[in-house]
Design a protein around this motif. Structure first.
Motif, PDB file in Angstrom:
ATOM      1  N   GLY A  81      36.104  -7.066  62.618  1.00  0.00           N
ATOM      2  CA  GLY A  81      35.397  -8.272  62.194  1.00  0.00           C
ATOM      3  C   GLY A  81      35.737  -8.673  60.769  1.00  0.00           C
ATOM      4  O   GLY A  81      35.879  -9.862  60.465  1.00  0.00           O
ATOM      5  N   GLY A  82      35.880  -7.692  59.874  1.00  0.00           N
ATOM      6  CA  GLY A  82      36.249  -8.015  58.488  1.00  0.00           C
ATOM      7  C   GLY A  82      37.636  -8.600  58.387  1.00  0.00           C
ATOM      8  O   GLY A  82      37.862  -9.553  57.616  1.00  0.00           O
ATOM      9  N   CYS A  83      38.579  -8.071  59.157  1.00  0.00           N
ATOM     10  CA  CYS A  83      39.941  -8.614  59.133  1.00  0.00           C
ATOM     11  C   CYS A  83      39.976 -10.031  59.685  1.00  0.00           C
ATOM     12  O   CYS A  83      40.709 -10.892  59.183  1.00  0.00           O
ATOM     13  CB  CYS A  83      40.875  -7.704  59.936  1.00  0.00           C
ATOM     14  N   VAL A  84      39.196 -10.293  60.732  1.00  0.00           N
ATOM     15  CA  VAL A  84      39.148 -11.641  61.306  1.00  0.00           C
ATOM     16  C   VAL A  84      38.576 -12.627  60.296  1.00  0.00           C
ATOM     17  O   VAL A  84      39.102 -13.737  60.107  1.00  0.00           O
ATOM     18  CB  VAL A  84      38.320 -11.640  62.607  1.00  0.00           C
ATOM     19  N   ARG A  85      37.489 -12.251  59.623  1.00  0.00           N
ATOM     20  CA  ARG A  85      36.897 -13.141  58.622  1.00  0.00           C
ATOM     21  C   ARG A  85      37.861 -13.398  57.469  1.00  0.00           C
ATOM     22  O   ARG A  85      37.974 -14.524  56.970  1.00  0.00           O
ATOM     23  CB  ARG A  85      35.604 -12.528  58.083  1.00  0.00           C
ATOM     24  N   ARG A  86      38.562 -12.363  57.044  1.00  0.00           N
ATOM     25  CA  ARG A  86      39.511 -12.521  55.946  1.00  0.00           C
ATOM     26  C   ARG A  86      40.673 -13.419  56.365  1.00  0.00           C
ATOM     27  O   ARG A  86      41.145 -14.241  55.583  1.00  0.00           O
ATOM     28  CB  ARG A  86      40.030 -11.149  55.520  1.00  0.00           C
ATOM     29  N   ARG A  87      41.109 -13.263  57.597  1.00  0.00           N
ATOM     30  CA  ARG A  87      42.234 -14.077  58.074  1.00  0.00           C
ATOM     31  C   ARG A  87      41.855 -15.551  58.162  1.00  0.00           C
ATOM     32  O   ARG A  87      42.618 -16.425  57.763  1.00  0.00           O
ATOM     33  CB  ARG A  87      42.674 -13.565  59.443  1.00  0.00           C
ATOM     34  N   LYS A  88      40.661 -15.831  58.695  1.00  0.00           N
ATOM     35  CA  LYS A  88      40.219 -17.223  58.758  1.00  0.00           C
ATOM     36  C   LYS A  88      39.972 -17.790  57.364  1.00  0.00           C
ATOM     37  O   LYS A  88      40.272 -18.960  57.098  1.00  0.00           O
ATOM     38  CB  LYS A  88      38.953 -17.322  59.596  1.00  0.00           C
ATOM     39  N   SER A 297      44.726   1.367  60.036  1.00  0.00           N
ATOM     40  CA  SER A 297      45.959   0.748  59.562  1.00  0.00           C
ATOM     41  C   SER A 297      46.607  -0.091  60.649  1.00  0.00           C
ATOM     42  O   SER A 297      47.136  -1.187  60.379  1.00  0.00           O
ATOM     43  CB  SER A 297      46.941   1.824  59.086  1.00  0.00           C
ATOM     44  N   GLU A 298      46.568   0.384  61.887  1.00  0.00           N
ATOM     45  CA  GLU A 298      47.138  -0.380  62.997  1.00  0.00           C
ATOM     46  C   GLU A 298      46.428  -1.723  63.162  1.00  0.00           C
ATOM     47  O   GLU A 298      47.069  -2.753  63.405  1.00  0.00           O
ATOM     48  CB  GLU A 298      47.035   0.439  64.285  1.00  0.00           C
ATOM     49  N   VAL A 299      45.121  -1.726  63.036  1.00  0.00           N
ATOM     50  CA  VAL A 299      44.357  -2.972  63.144  1.00  0.00           C
ATOM     51  C   VAL A 299      44.713  -3.912  61.998  1.00  0.00           C
ATOM     52  O   VAL A 299      44.890  -5.128  62.190  1.00  0.00           O
ATOM     53  CB  VAL A 299      42.849  -2.672  63.170  1.00  0.00           C
ATOM     54  N   SER A 300      44.820  -3.380  60.780  1.00  0.00           N
ATOM     55  CA  SER A 300      45.156  -4.218  59.620  1.00  0.00           C
ATOM     56  C   SER A 300      46.535  -4.840  59.770  1.00  0.00           C
ATOM     57  O   SER A 300      46.742  -6.021  59.450  1.00  0.00           O
ATOM     58  CB  SER A 300      45.088  -3.377  58.335  1.00  0.00           C
ATOM     59  N   ILE A 301      47.491  -4.067  60.261  1.00  0.00           N
ATOM     60  CA  ILE A 301      48.842  -4.601  60.441  1.00  0.00           C
ATOM     61  C   ILE A 301      48.835  -5.718  61.479  1.00  0.00           C
ATOM     62  O   ILE A 301      49.485  -6.753  61.314  1.00  0.00           O
ATOM     63  CB  ILE A 301      49.798  -3.477  60.853  1.00  0.00           C
ATOM     64  N   ALA A 302      48.085  -5.523  62.575  1.00  0.00           N
ATOM     65  CA  ALA A 302      48.059  -6.524  63.641  1.00  0.00           C
ATOM     66  C   ALA A 302      47.400  -7.827  63.200  1.00  0.00           C
ATOM     67  O   ALA A 302      47.849  -8.912  63.575  1.00  0.00           O
ATOM     68  CB  ALA A 302      47.334  -5.963  64.862  1.00  0.00           C
ATOM     69  N   LEU A 303      46.348  -7.754  62.395  1.00  0.00           N
ATOM     70  CA  LEU A 303      45.584  -8.948  62.041  1.00  0.00           C
ATOM     71  C   LEU A 303      45.953  -9.535  60.683  1.00  0.00           C
ATOM     72  O   LEU A 303      45.882 -10.756  60.497  1.00  0.00           O
ATOM     73  CB  LEU A 303      44.085  -8.638  62.059  1.00  0.00           C
ATOM     74  N   LEU A 304      46.324  -8.682  59.716  1.00  0.00           N
ATOM     75  CA  LEU A 304      46.598  -9.166  58.366  1.00  0.00           C
ATOM     76  C   LEU A 304      48.066  -9.096  57.979  1.00  0.00           C
ATOM     77  O   LEU A 304      48.473  -9.701  56.993  1.00  0.00           O
ATOM     78  CB  LEU A 304      45.780  -8.367  57.334  1.00  0.00           C
ATOM     79  N   GLY A 305      48.874  -8.337  58.726  1.00  0.00           N
ATOM     80  CA  GLY A 305      50.281  -8.216  58.398  1.00  0.00           C
ATOM     81  C   GLY A 305      50.584  -7.135  57.392  1.00  0.00           C
ATOM     82  O   GLY A 305      51.735  -6.962  56.998  1.00  0.00           O
ATOM     83  N   GLN A 306      49.593  -6.376  56.937  1.00  0.00           N
ATOM     84  CA  GLN A 306      49.785  -5.293  55.977  1.00  0.00           C
ATOM     85  C   GLN A 306      48.649  -4.307  56.133  1.00  0.00           C
ATOM     86  O   GLN A 306      47.634  -4.608  56.755  1.00  0.00           O
ATOM     87  CB  GLN A 306      49.843  -5.837  54.546  1.00  0.00           C
ATOM     88  N   ASP A 324      44.757  -9.651  50.763  1.00  0.00           N
ATOM     89  CA  ASP A 324      45.129 -10.979  51.217  1.00  0.00           C
ATOM     90  C   ASP A 324      45.939 -10.898  52.505  1.00  0.00           C
ATOM     91  O   ASP A 324      46.630  -9.918  52.764  1.00  0.00           O
ATOM     92  CB  ASP A 324      45.953 -11.703  50.141  1.00  0.00           C
ATOM     93  N   VAL A 325      45.848 -11.963  53.299  1.00  0.00           N
ATOM     94  CA  VAL A 325      46.657 -12.076  54.499  1.00  0.00           C
ATOM     95  C   VAL A 325      48.067 -12.467  54.083  1.00  0.00           C
ATOM     96  O   VAL A 325      48.261 -13.263  53.154  1.00  0.00           O
ATOM     97  CB  VAL A 325      46.050 -13.137  55.440  1.00  0.00           C
ATOM     98  N   THR A 326      49.059 -11.917  54.752  1.00  0.00           N
ATOM     99  CA  THR A 326      50.435 -12.264  54.403  1.00  0.00           C
ATOM    100  C   THR A 326      50.660 -13.755  54.617  1.00  0.00           C
ATOM    101  O   THR A 326      50.053 -14.376  55.497  1.00  0.00           O
ATOM    102  CB  THR A 326      51.420 -11.446  55.248  1.00  0.00           C
ATOM    103  N   ASP A 327      51.552 -14.323  53.822  1.00  0.00           N
ATOM    104  CA  ASP A 327      51.758 -15.768  53.835  1.00  0.00           C
ATOM    105  C   ASP A 327      52.254 -16.265  55.183  1.00  0.00           C
ATOM    106  O   ASP A 327      51.884 -17.370  55.620  1.00  0.00           O
ATOM    107  CB  ASP A 327      52.747 -16.161  52.733  1.00  0.00           C
ATOM    108  N   ASP A 328      53.100 -15.489  55.862  1.00  0.00           N
ATOM    109  CA  ASP A 328      53.649 -15.969  57.125  1.00  0.00           C
ATOM    110  C   ASP A 328      52.567 -16.084  58.195  1.00  0.00           C
ATOM    111  O   ASP A 328      52.550 -17.057  58.964  1.00  0.00           O
ATOM    112  CB  ASP A 328      54.786 -15.057  57.597  1.00  0.00           C
TER     113      ASP A 328
END
Length: 506
Positions: A81-88, A297-306, A324-328
């Protein structure tokens, strides 16, 4: 004059034509909502889907035999949930604007006004669910406002209410339509998707990449809790004589259980209690910690790119950057949302005015600064003189960030109010003589390419009569980007020079 009827419309006395199908379509667009919980069916509702409806090929959903609710449940996990909120939030933090493009001024103003009436924050948030689930239908609620047909609301609907048929068309699985579902009107639903294809029109959901890692993490947490419960607290060992019977042993065991809860106990004088620490288990606990960290880490890579924020060995600087979410990924999500909004704008313009539509875009502040920096670099090479005031205004610099321009070392000619006045520098070259060759060089390559293409068409033409059509076909799609870039620089240079001359005259 009598009215002449046709199967598709009505010819009016003034010579105009009124289409019945267009009226019916507009009436359908302004009707009530189609996709509701009352009318929905599909997976999990007792209706078996027909083979003409393509099943979602998502491997997780197919293996579990469930629908998108599985992915919604994942978002209750703190890390997911935190990664999703950060990505949006990374997309919502971008700048937004409406570029008039080739649209008429009144059309652009009307579109800007109707976007202002919509809850764009919520609409963008729902459109950004598309990368998470693969696809996200958004139902457009049309209405008449001031004689125009405009969207009065856009509402995201559960993806599992919809399916794609053999022709990759979106169908709403309504109760009334049966197993095939109801083919939706193309202007009734926006359909932002992530990486759709002919083979998989449902798109690629990012939450599918986090499912097993999250489930394994949750299972690991359960085992870790058991480990801590077993080895994290000291063991109480009761000792009593060998002659003790089972009843005495059971009483001593009850005393030990009460002692764990209350830290007090009463035992016979010939019995004893010792506390034994669980030594040598720190290494086992570390195994659980490393496993859980890897799953995070696997979840972070999938949702945030890092995954820098989940690695223990990262320093403060890298961990802060890793928030931060990766620029791409951010730019790809913004592109999906912008495509949906621009589709809505295109429909609105087509229904009311026709012609070109303005373009909705999103960008980051850093990207704008980079573009401006490159432009200013070209202008400086072309001979333009940019003032410190311009740099402070364009790049939002604070007072004191720029040093004052160096004084020209010339002979002082007098003093005014205590300040030394200097003579103007001599032999400054003419600005047009300096800039014209550079701008001509920028556009010459494009012009030369056009001339070469014209020469080729002329040489291949069988006759003079065929030449006009051949030229039209050759230049049906003309790439004038380089020439437009050169002309933009020329106009910018001219504007800056004009301002400089006015300032010098003052």
């Amino acid at each position: 004059m009598t009215l002449k009827r046709s199967p598709t419309g009505l010819y009016l006395p003034d010579g105009g034509f009124h289409s019945f199908s267009e009226s019916a379509q507009r009436k359908a667009l302004t009707g009530s909502a189609i996709a509701t919980r009352r009318t929905a069916t599909g997976p999990g509702t007792g209706f078996a889907l027909d083979l003409s409806v393509l099943p979602n090929p998502d491997p997780v959903l197919r293996k579990l035999g469930k629908n998108m609710q599985v992915y919604r449940d994942l978002r209750t996990d703190a890390h997911v949930g935190g990664c999703v909120r950060r990505r949006k939030a990374s997309v919502r933090g971008m700048k937004t604007g409406l570029n008039r493009n080739q649209a008429q001024s009144r059309v652009a103003k009307s579109v800007e006004s109707l976007l202002g009436d919509l809850n764009m924050e919520r609409i963008l948030g729902e459109a950004l669910d598309a990368p998470l689930y693969g696809y996200q239908p958004l139902e457009v609620m049309w209405g008449r406002v001031g004689g125009l047909i405009v969207p009065v609301d856009v509402v995201g609907k559960p993806p599992e209410w919809f399916a794609f048929d053999a022709e990759n068309r979106l169908r709403f699985m309504s109760r009334e339509a049966g197993r095939l579902g109801e083919l939706v009107d193309e202007r009734k639903f926006l359909l932002p998707r992530q990486d759709p294809s002919y083979e998989n029109p449902y798109g690629e959901p990012d939450l599918a990449r986090t499912f097993w890692a999250t489930k394994f993490k949750q299972g690991g947490m359960d085992f870790w809790f058991r480990f801590l419960e077993k080895y994290g607290t000291p063991w109480l060992v009761g000792k009593q004589p060998r002659s003790s019977d089972d009843e005495a042993t059971e009483k001593l065991l009850d005393v030990l259980e009460q002692m764990i809860q209350d830290a007090v106990a009463v035992i016979p004088d010939d019995a004893s209690i010792t506390i034994v620490e669980a030594a040598g288990k720190a290494g086992s606990a570390e195994v659980y910690r490393e496993f859980l960290t890897h799953m995070r880490s696997e979840v972070s890579i999938a949702l945030l790119g890092q995954n820098q924020t989940t690695e223990a060995e990262t320093n403060h600087a890298s961990a802060t950057a890793g928030q931060d979410v990766t620029d791409d990924i951010r730019d790809a999500d913004a592109g999906i949302a912008c495509a949906a909004i621009n589709q809505l704008i295109s429909w609105t313009v087509d229904l009311n005015w026709g012609g070109e539509a303005p373009v909705y875009s999103m960008w980051s502040e850093d990207e704008v600064n980079q573009v401006m920096a490159k432009r200013d670099e070209h202008l400086a090479k072309a001979g333009a003189r940019l003032t410190p005031q311009y740099f402070a205004r364009a790049y939002k610099l604070q007072e004191g960030d720029l040093l004052p321009p160096a004084a020209v070392p010339t002979t002082p000619v007098g003093e005014v109010s205590g300040a030394v006045a200097f003579a103007e520098p001599q032999d400054i070259p003419d600005y047009a003589d300096t800039v014209a060759p550079a701008l001509a060089a920028l556009g010459q390559a494009t012009v030369d390419a056009w001339v070469a293409r014209i020469r080729g068409v002329v040489n291949k033409a069988a006759s003079l009569a065929e030449l006009p059509n051949a030229l039209v076909a050759e230049f049906a799609e003309l790439n004038d980007a380089d020439l437009v870039h050169a002309m933009t620089l020329a106009l910018s240079c001219a504007q800056l020079v004009g301002r400089a001359e006015v300032a010098d005259g003052e």
